[in-house]
Scaffold this motif. Structure first.
Motif, PDB file in Angstrom:
ATOM      1  N   LEU A 106       2.337  14.583 -13.713  1.00 47.25           N
ATOM      2  CA  LEU A 106       1.365  14.918 -14.939  1.00 47.25           C
ATOM      3  C   LEU A 106       0.838  16.325 -14.559  1.00 47.25           C
ATOM      4  N   LEU A 107       0.816  16.933 -13.187  1.00 44.54           N
ATOM      5  CA  LEU A 107       0.373  18.332 -13.019  1.00 44.54           C
ATOM      6  C   LEU A 107       1.528  19.391 -13.309  1.00 44.54           C
ATOM      7  N   GLY A 108       2.697  18.575 -13.052  1.00 40.47           N
ATOM      8  CA  GLY A 108       4.162  19.411 -13.695  1.00 40.47           C
ATOM      9  C   GLY A 108       4.213  19.565 -15.197  1.00 40.47           C
ATOM     10  N   VAL A 109       3.870  18.733 -15.814  1.00 37.94           N
ATOM     11  CA  VAL A 109       3.717  18.727 -17.209  1.00 37.94           C
ATOM     12  C   VAL A 109       2.548  19.560 -17.582  1.00 37.94           C
ATOM     13  N   ILE A 110       1.363  19.713 -17.070  1.00 39.01           N
ATOM     14  CA  ILE A 110       0.497  20.458 -17.655  1.00 39.01           C
ATOM     15  C   ILE A 110       0.853  21.914 -17.434  1.00 39.01           C
ATOM     16  N   TYR A 111       1.259  22.034 -16.129  1.00 39.10           N
ATOM     17  CA  TYR A 111       1.782  23.483 -15.837  1.00 39.10           C
ATOM     18  C   TYR A 111       3.144  23.978 -16.441  1.00 39.10           C
ATOM     19  N   GLY A 112       3.492  23.147 -17.371  1.00 39.80           N
ATOM     20  CA  GLY A 112       4.963  23.663 -17.878  1.00 39.80           C
ATOM     21  C   GLY A 112       6.246  23.490 -16.934  1.00 39.80           C
ATOM     22  N   ASP A 113       5.989  22.876 -15.707  1.00 41.13           N
ATOM     23  CA  ASP A 113       7.274  23.091 -14.576  1.00 41.13           C
ATOM     24  C   ASP A 113       8.083  21.721 -14.907  1.00 41.13           C
ATOM     25  N   VAL A 114       7.457  20.668 -15.608  1.00 39.54           N
ATOM     26  CA  VAL A 114       8.223  19.691 -15.620  1.00 39.54           C
ATOM     27  C   VAL A 114       8.717  19.285 -17.073  1.00 39.54           C
ATOM     28  N   PHE A 115      10.066  19.095 -17.249  1.00 39.11           N
ATOM     29  CA  PHE A 115      10.476  18.571 -18.913  1.00 39.11           C
ATOM     30  C   PHE A 115      10.956  17.153 -18.701  1.00 39.11           C
ATOM     31  N   LEU A 116      11.310  16.915 -20.035  1.00 35.97           N
ATOM     32  CA  LEU A 116      11.698  15.520 -20.133  1.00 35.97           C
ATOM     33  C   LEU A 116      12.805  14.987 -19.254  1.00 35.97           C
ATOM     34  N   ALA A 117      13.925  15.752 -19.070  1.00 39.06           N
ATOM     35  CA  ALA A 117      15.022  15.284 -18.193  1.00 39.06           C
ATOM     36  C   ALA A 117      14.743  15.363 -16.716  1.00 39.06           C
ATOM     37  N   SER A 118      13.972  16.496 -16.291  1.00 42.16           N
ATOM     38  CA  SER A 118      13.464  16.160 -14.842  1.00 42.16           C
ATOM     39  C   SER A 118      12.411  15.404 -14.446  1.00 42.16           C
ATOM     40  N   GLY A 119      11.760  15.114 -15.454  1.00 34.30           N
ATOM     41  CA  GLY A 119      10.458  14.059 -15.271  1.00 34.30           C
ATOM     42  C   GLY A 119      11.098  12.656 -15.328  1.00 34.30           C
ATOM     43  N   MET A 120      11.912  12.195 -16.029  1.00 37.22           N
ATOM     44  CA  MET A 120      12.480  11.055 -15.953  1.00 37.22           C
ATOM     45  C   MET A 120      13.372  10.763 -14.836  1.00 37.22           C
ATOM     46  N   LYS A 146       0.802  -1.122   0.184  1.00 35.39           N
ATOM     47  CA  LYS A 146       0.024   0.179   0.085  1.00 35.39           C
ATOM     48  C   LYS A 146       0.866   1.103  -0.130  1.00 35.39           C
ATOM     49  N   GLN A 147       1.785   1.022   0.810  1.00 40.51           N
ATOM     50  CA  GLN A 147       2.990   2.298   0.835  1.00 40.51           C
ATOM     51  C   GLN A 147       3.681   2.502  -0.665  1.00 40.51           C
ATOM     52  N   ASN A 148       3.985   1.380  -1.191  1.00 41.89           N
ATOM     53  CA  ASN A 148       4.554   1.675  -2.493  1.00 41.89           C
ATOM     54  C   ASN A 148       3.327   2.378  -3.538  1.00 41.89           C
ATOM     55  N   ILE A 149       2.200   1.783  -3.545  1.00 41.76           N
ATOM     56  CA  ILE A 149       1.204   2.022  -4.538  1.00 41.76           C
ATOM     57  C   ILE A 149       0.918   3.556  -4.288  1.00 41.76           C
ATOM     58  N   HIS A 150       0.907   3.746  -2.879  1.00 44.00           N
ATOM     59  CA  HIS A 150       0.231   5.436  -2.765  1.00 44.00           C
ATOM     60  C   HIS A 150       1.339   6.243  -3.066  1.00 44.00           C
ATOM     61  N   PHE A 151       2.614   5.961  -2.640  1.00 41.10           N
ATOM     62  CA  PHE A 151       3.888   6.795  -3.348  1.00 41.10           C
ATOM     63  C   PHE A 151       3.756   6.982  -4.814  1.00 41.10           C
ATOM     64  N   SER A 152       3.639   5.754  -5.611  1.00 37.66           N
ATOM     65  CA  SER A 152       3.955   5.619  -6.824  1.00 37.66           C
ATOM     66  C   SER A 152       2.731   6.555  -7.520  1.00 37.66           C
ATOM     67  N   VAL A 153       1.501   6.311  -7.124  1.00 45.97           N
ATOM     68  CA  VAL A 153       0.420   7.130  -7.513  1.00 45.97           C
ATOM     69  C   VAL A 153       0.568   8.636  -7.330  1.00 45.97           C
ATOM     70  N   PHE A 154       1.042   9.057  -6.162  1.00 42.94           N
ATOM     71  CA  PHE A 154       1.575  10.602  -5.905  1.00 42.94           C
ATOM     72  C   PHE A 154       2.251  11.048  -6.798  1.00 42.94           C
ATOM     73  N   VAL A 155       3.566  10.215  -7.138  1.00 44.61           N
ATOM     74  CA  VAL A 155       4.545  10.902  -7.798  1.00 44.61           C
ATOM     75  C   VAL A 155       3.794  10.873  -9.501  1.00 44.61           C
ATOM     76  N   VAL A 156       3.041   9.971  -9.691  1.00 42.82           N
ATOM     77  CA  VAL A 156       2.533  10.020 -11.144  1.00 42.82           C
ATOM     78  C   VAL A 156       1.713  11.285 -11.270  1.00 42.82           C
ATOM     79  N   PHE A 157       0.918  11.572 -10.437  1.00 38.50           N
ATOM     80  CA  PHE A 157       0.009  12.646 -10.620  1.00 38.50           C
ATOM     81  C   PHE A 157       0.918  14.014 -10.220  1.00 38.50           C
ATOM     82  N   ALA A 158       1.802  13.954  -9.689  1.00 37.08           N
ATOM     83  CA  ALA A 158       2.643  15.191  -9.432  1.00 37.08           C
ATOM     84  C   ALA A 158       3.173  15.329 -10.711  1.00 37.08           C
TER      85      ALA A 158
END
Length: 212
Positions: A173-187, A159-171
């Motif tokens: 995704l939001l970063g990409v939408i608002y232009g704060d996350v790029f390919l290198a930083s996202g990877m 459960k810890q791993n799932i919650h953490f993974s989902v949180f990172v994915v959403f974070a």
């Protein structure tokens, strides 16, 4: 002879009549010694929050009562045939999830019907092992408490791993939408999260239990 047999049963022993030419010539008393590890196992299971411990046995009522008291069980049923064990198990199942521990042919129907069937690896018969969901590698019941504790810890870890993974994915995704996350930083963030999840899961490899 009947008075002697009653006294033996009251002491938790099973009297067996020896006969010759259809005439009784003596009585042999048989008793099972309750292992200290079994007493500890019941205590540990109760620490883990197991709500009810019940013994189903084919032994006589007096022997079963003495064993029940030694193990500090919640309830017991004695002088049972295989179909009677199954009938009682069905009634217990109405109260919630039921795990059945057994080792003999007579236990096989109940082991198969229980939500979780657990057989004793060394003393268990082939049929008991075949129908069980879990087979303990030895006859130490403390391994049962360890298995319960380990399974709960594993589920918590997942459960810890799932919650953490989902949180990172959403974070991300939001970063990409608002232009704060790029390919290198996202990877970088993604691979770092995978590394963290892997390390968290590896903690289970050194798990030794929390009881005692």
């Amino acid at each position: 002879m009947s008075d002697y047999m009653k006294r033996e049963e009251e002491l938790g022993r099973t009297p067996v009549v020896v006969a010759k030419n259809d005439s009784a010539i003596g009585i042999i008393s048989i008793s099972d010694k309750v292992k200290g590890s079994s007493i500890d196992a019941i205590k540990e299971l109760k620490k883990l929050g197991i709500k009810k411990t019940v013994m189903l046995t084919g032994d006589n009522e007096r022997t079963a009562k003495q064993v029940k008291e030694q193990l500090d069980l919640d309830e017991y049923f004695s002088e049972l045939l295989p179909d009677e064990k199954l009938k009682i198990l069905k009634s217990l199942k109405k109260e919630g999830i039921v795990a059945m521990v057994g080792d003999g042919v007579n236990d096989a129907p109940s082991l198969a019907y229980a939500d979780i069937g657990i057989s004793m690896g060394l003393s268990g018969t082939d049929v008991a092992n075949d129908v069980s969901n879990i087979t303990l590698t030895d006859d130490n019941l403390e391994k049962l408490a360890f298995a319960v504790d380990l399974s709960r810890t594993t589920l918590k870890n997942m459960k810890q791993n799932i919650h953490f993974s989902v949180f990172v994915v959403f974070a991300l995704l939001l970063g990409v939408i608002y232009g704060d996350v790029f390919l290198a930083s996202g990877m970088f963030v993604h691979e770092a999260s995978v590394f963290i999840v892997t390390l968290n899961a590896m903690r289970l490899m050194k798990y030794k239990g929390r009881l005692r």
